[in-house]
Design a protein around this motif. Structure first.
Motif, PDB file in Angstrom:
ATOM      1  N   MET A  15       0.986  -1.010  -0.139  1.00 29.44           N
ATOM      2  CA  MET A  15      -0.256  -0.028  -0.373  1.00 29.44           C
ATOM      3  C   MET A  15       1.061   1.342   0.239  1.00 29.44           C
ATOM      4  SD  MET A  15      -1.728   0.153   3.505  1.00 29.44           S
ATOM      5  CE  MET A  15      -1.248   2.320   4.330  1.00 29.44           C
ATOM      6  N   GLU A  16       0.016   2.380  -0.093  1.00 32.39           N
ATOM      7  CA  GLU A  16       1.159   3.299  -0.180  1.00 32.39           C
ATOM      8  C   GLU A  16       1.397   4.019   1.212  1.00 32.39           C
ATOM      9  OE1 GLU A  16      -1.367   6.548  -2.815  1.00 32.39           O
ATOM     10  OE2 GLU A  16      -0.520   5.368  -4.680  1.00 32.39           O
ATOM     11  N   GLN A  17       2.380   4.315   1.556  1.00 36.68           N
ATOM     12  CA  GLN A  17       2.591   5.064   2.816  1.00 36.68           C
ATOM     13  C   GLN A  17       0.999   6.075   2.932  1.00 36.68           C
ATOM     14  OE1 GLN A  17       6.495   6.566   3.881  1.00 36.68           O
ATOM     15  NE2 GLN A  17       7.046   6.226   1.849  1.00 36.68           N
ATOM     16  N   PRO A  18       0.592   6.072   4.154  1.00 35.92           N
ATOM     17  CA  PRO A  18      -0.618   6.765   5.047  1.00 35.92           C
ATOM     18  C   PRO A  18       0.136   8.523   4.513  1.00 35.92           C
ATOM     19  CG  PRO A  18       0.136   4.791   6.464  1.00 35.92           C
ATOM     20  CD  PRO A  18       1.419   4.927   5.224  1.00 35.92           C
ATOM     21  N   GLU A  19      -1.018   9.163   4.661  1.00 40.17           N
ATOM     22  CA  GLU A  19      -1.326  10.261   4.922  1.00 40.17           C
ATOM     23  C   GLU A  19      -0.388  11.069   5.841  1.00 40.17           C
ATOM     24  OE1 GLU A  19      -3.463  14.613   4.362  1.00 40.17           O
ATOM     25  OE2 GLU A  19      -3.580  12.991   2.742  1.00 40.17           O
ATOM     26  N   GLY A  20       0.641  11.893   5.837  1.00 35.06           N
ATOM     27  CA  GLY A  20       0.969  12.072   7.405  1.00 35.06           C
ATOM     28  C   GLY A  20       2.289  10.759   8.376  1.00 35.06           C
TER      29      GLY A  20
END
Length: 89
Positions: A15-20
């Motif tokens: 998964m893409e890195q989570p925002e923040g």
């Protein structure tokens, strides 16, 4: 929303890195999931497979006619029935 956390995964999922939480040195990197996450479409199936494995380990037999019914023979005249119902509304 569905909430199955920490389910086991059979395949590699990224998964893409989570925002923040994006690392400064690796903003183009992705995360390898070790456990299932909230909302992942594989989560309910993985939960059901894990539950089924547990029931089989407890000497229950899954019904051939209804996958939500488990039966365990306690004695010659006694049987224990477990009916699994999940409200998905």
């Amino acid at each position: 929303k569905t909430a199955f956390l920490h389910g086991e995964l059979e395949e590699e999922l990224y998964m893409e890195q989570p925002e923040g939480c994006i690392s400064e040195d690796g903003e183009n990197k992705v995360c390898l999931l070790k456990k299932s996450l909230y909302g992942l479409k594989q989560s309910p199936r993985q939960w059901n497979k894990r539950f089924n494995r547990f029931m089989i380990d407890q000497n229950f037999i899954r019904s051939e006619h209804d996958a939500c019914v488990y039966v365990k023979q306690v004695s010659e005249q006694e049987h224990l029935y477990l009916l699994l119902y999940v409200d998905d509304m």
